[in-house]
Design a protein around this motif. Structure first.
Motif, PDB file in Angstrom:
ATOM      1  N   GLN A   2     -44.831 -22.248 -27.838  1.00 54.22           N
ATOM      2  CA  GLN A   2     -44.108 -20.481 -28.161  1.00 54.22           C
ATOM      3  C   GLN A   2     -42.561 -20.591 -27.942  1.00 54.22           C
ATOM      4  O   GLN A   2     -41.628 -20.895 -27.213  1.00 54.22           O
ATOM      5  CB  GLN A   2     -44.555 -19.907 -27.009  1.00 54.22           C
ATOM      6  N   PRO A   3     -41.971 -19.641 -28.446  1.00 51.41           N
ATOM      7  CA  PRO A   3     -40.833 -19.340 -28.317  1.00 51.41           C
ATOM      8  C   PRO A   3     -40.543 -19.241 -27.525  1.00 51.41           C
ATOM      9  O   PRO A   3     -40.911 -18.508 -26.354  1.00 51.41           O
ATOM     10  CB  PRO A   3     -40.626 -18.046 -29.471  1.00 51.41           C
ATOM     11  N   ALA A   4     -38.071 -18.791 -26.747  1.00 50.75           N
ATOM     12  CA  ALA A   4     -37.992 -18.390 -25.519  1.00 50.75           C
ATOM     13  C   ALA A   4     -38.329 -16.903 -25.167  1.00 50.75           C
ATOM     14  O   ALA A   4     -38.622 -16.189 -25.714  1.00 50.75           O
ATOM     15  CB  ALA A   4     -36.526 -18.376 -25.375  1.00 50.75           C
ATOM     16  N   LEU A   5     -38.482 -16.767 -24.004  1.00 50.37           N
ATOM     17  CA  LEU A   5     -38.594 -15.527 -23.530  1.00 50.37           C
ATOM     18  C   LEU A   5     -37.410 -14.414 -24.499  1.00 50.37           C
ATOM     19  O   LEU A   5     -38.017 -13.012 -24.861  1.00 50.37           O
ATOM     20  CB  LEU A   5     -38.752 -15.313 -22.336  1.00 50.37           C
ATOM     21  N   SER A   6     -36.348 -14.765 -24.258  1.00 51.71           N
ATOM     22  CA  SER A   6     -35.180 -13.487 -25.058  1.00 51.71           C
ATOM     23  C   SER A   6     -35.756 -13.374 -26.394  1.00 51.71           C
ATOM     24  O   SER A   6     -36.357 -12.385 -26.638  1.00 51.71           O
ATOM     25  CB  SER A   6     -33.720 -14.193 -24.863  1.00 51.71           C
ATOM     26  N   VAL A   7     -36.559 -13.876 -27.072  1.00 54.88           N
ATOM     27  CA  VAL A   7     -36.864 -14.329 -28.349  1.00 54.88           C
ATOM     28  C   VAL A   7     -38.060 -13.304 -28.538  1.00 54.88           C
ATOM     29  O   VAL A   7     -38.371 -11.504 -28.921  1.00 54.88           O
ATOM     30  CB  VAL A   7     -37.329 -15.099 -29.430  1.00 54.88           C
ATOM     31  N   ARG A   8     -39.279 -13.594 -27.954  1.00 55.74           N
ATOM     32  CA  ARG A   8     -40.714 -12.421 -28.041  1.00 55.74           C
ATOM     33  C   ARG A   8     -39.825 -10.941 -27.120  1.00 55.74           C
ATOM     34  O   ARG A   8     -41.116 -10.181 -27.578  1.00 55.74           O
ATOM     35  CB  ARG A   8     -41.700 -12.736 -26.060  1.00 55.74           C
TER      36      ARG A   8
END
Length: 65
Positions: A2-8
């Motif tokens: 999964q992408p990083a939290l900032s990307v989400r």
């Protein structure tokens, strides 16, 4: 993976902005179509409530969220 939290978080912000654009378009079209302003704003709000989950669903189906 999964992408990083900032990307989400950024994708959620993009989803909200797309839903706002759709709601503004629906409200403008409703007002131009003859509805009074409060009813046109209610139409835009309904469009926002319908568009936001759809955009988030598309992002999550693509694996971005």
């Amino acid at each position: 993976m999964q992408p990083a939290l900032s990307v989400r978080a950024l994708l959620v912000v993009v989803a909200v902005l797309l839903a706002i654009i759709a709601a503004m378009g629906a409200a403008i079209l409703a007002h131009v179509g003859g509805q009074r302003l409060p009813n046109a704003l209610a139409t835009g709000g309904a469009c926002f409530c319908a568009a936001l989950p759809l955009v988030i669903l598309v992002f999550s189906s693509a694996g971005a969220l």
